[in-house]
Scaffold this motif. Structure first.
Motif, PDB file in Angstrom:
ATOM      1  N   SER A   1       2.833  33.190 -34.085  1.00 55.53           N
ATOM      2  CA  SER A   1       1.887  33.857 -34.544  1.00 55.53           C
ATOM      3  C   SER A   1       0.445  32.927 -34.669  1.00 55.53           C
ATOM      4  O   SER A   1       0.497  31.667 -33.850  1.00 55.53           O
ATOM      5  N   GLY A   2      -0.649  33.598 -34.910  1.00 54.01           N
ATOM      6  CA  GLY A   2      -2.006  33.017 -34.897  1.00 54.01           C
ATOM      7  C   GLY A   2      -2.826  33.267 -33.503  1.00 54.01           C
ATOM      8  O   GLY A   2      -3.884  32.756 -33.818  1.00 54.01           O
TER       9      GLY A   2
ATOM     10  N   LEU B 235      -8.289  28.463 -32.116  1.00 54.12           N
ATOM     11  CA  LEU B 235      -7.201  29.036 -32.595  1.00 54.12           C
ATOM     12  C   LEU B 235      -6.174  28.136 -32.804  1.00 54.12           C
ATOM     13  O   LEU B 235      -5.889  26.969 -31.881  1.00 54.12           O
ATOM     14  N   ARG B 236      -5.278  28.401 -33.767  1.00 54.36           N
ATOM     15  CA  ARG B 236      -4.248  27.320 -34.009  1.00 54.36           C
ATOM     16  C   ARG B 236      -2.814  28.447 -34.146  1.00 54.36           C
ATOM     17  O   ARG B 236      -2.655  29.242 -34.867  1.00 54.36           O
ATOM     18  N   LEU B 237      -1.908  28.111 -33.136  1.00 52.52           N
ATOM     19  CA  LEU B 237      -0.792  28.835 -33.032  1.00 52.52           C
ATOM     20  C   LEU B 237       0.431  28.335 -33.667  1.00 52.52           C
ATOM     21  O   LEU B 237       0.338  27.087 -33.725  1.00 52.52           O
ATOM     22  N   SER B 238       1.296  29.180 -34.341  1.00 49.08           N
ATOM     23  CA  SER B 238       2.225  28.344 -34.974  1.00 49.08           C
ATOM     24  C   SER B 238       3.386  29.200 -34.464  1.00 49.08           C
ATOM     25  O   SER B 238       3.559  30.435 -33.984  1.00 49.08           O
ATOM     26  N   CYS B 239       4.621  28.435 -34.418  1.00 49.49           N
ATOM     27  CA  CYS B 239       5.817  28.922 -34.024  1.00 49.49           C
ATOM     28  C   CYS B 239       6.934  28.608 -35.126  1.00 49.49           C
ATOM     29  O   CYS B 239       7.261  27.432 -35.247  1.00 49.49           O
ATOM     30  N   ALA B 240       7.454  29.457 -35.826  1.00 46.90           N
ATOM     31  CA  ALA B 240       8.566  29.258 -36.813  1.00 46.90           C
ATOM     32  C   ALA B 240       9.950  29.228 -36.119  1.00 46.90           C
ATOM     33  O   ALA B 240      10.232  30.554 -35.757  1.00 46.90           O
ATOM     34  N   ALA B 241      10.841  28.525 -36.419  1.00 44.08           N
ATOM     35  CA  ALA B 241      12.191  28.564 -36.016  1.00 44.08           C
ATOM     36  C   ALA B 241      13.188  28.921 -37.119  1.00 44.08           C
ATOM     37  O   ALA B 241      12.981  28.291 -38.290  1.00 44.08           O
TER      38      ALA B 241
END
Length: 122
Positions: free
Chosen positions: A7-8, A18-24
């Motif tokens: 996301s992001g 921008l700041r991207l996030s990756c949720a596991a």
């Protein structure tokens, strides 16, 4: 099985951030190494950055070194990609990946997210 959700992404002007996030989620044991890759339409997927379990090892593609920062919060099972000084050539779909070793090849990663679009206008 590990599920990764990025996301992001979004549309930003050149020079922006921008700041991207990756949720596991799911079985998150095989997340010793986390990486970011990107792919623009009609182009090959390319390595962006990777990070080890304790953030003791990080590596970046030359094209983003000094502009992007990869980090992780293991308590939240989340990996981040802070992108500063964005350039139009950074425009791509960005994918999060999980694996066992901090390497720069896509084949080293076992699980992949669906991608998030980053568009940088000039």
């Amino acid at each position: 099985q590990v599920q990764l959700v990025e996301s992001g992404g979004g549309l930003v002007q050149a020079g922006g951030s921008l700041r991207l996030s990756c949720a596991a989620s799911g079985r998150t044991l095989s997340t010793s190494a986390m990486g970011w890759f990107r792919q623009a339409p009609g182009k090959e997927r390319e390595f962006v950055a990777a990070i080890g379990w304790s953030a003791d090892i990080t590596t970046y593609a030359s094209s983003v070194k000094g502009r992007f920062t990869i980090s992780r919060d293991n308590a939240k099972s989340t990996v981040y990609l802070q992108m500063n000084s964005l350039k139009p050539e950074d425009t791509a779909t960005y994918y999060c990946a999980a694996g066992r070793l901090v390497l720069t090849t896509a084949s080293a990663f076992d699980s992949w997210g669906q991608g998030t679009q980053v568009t940088v206008s000039s």
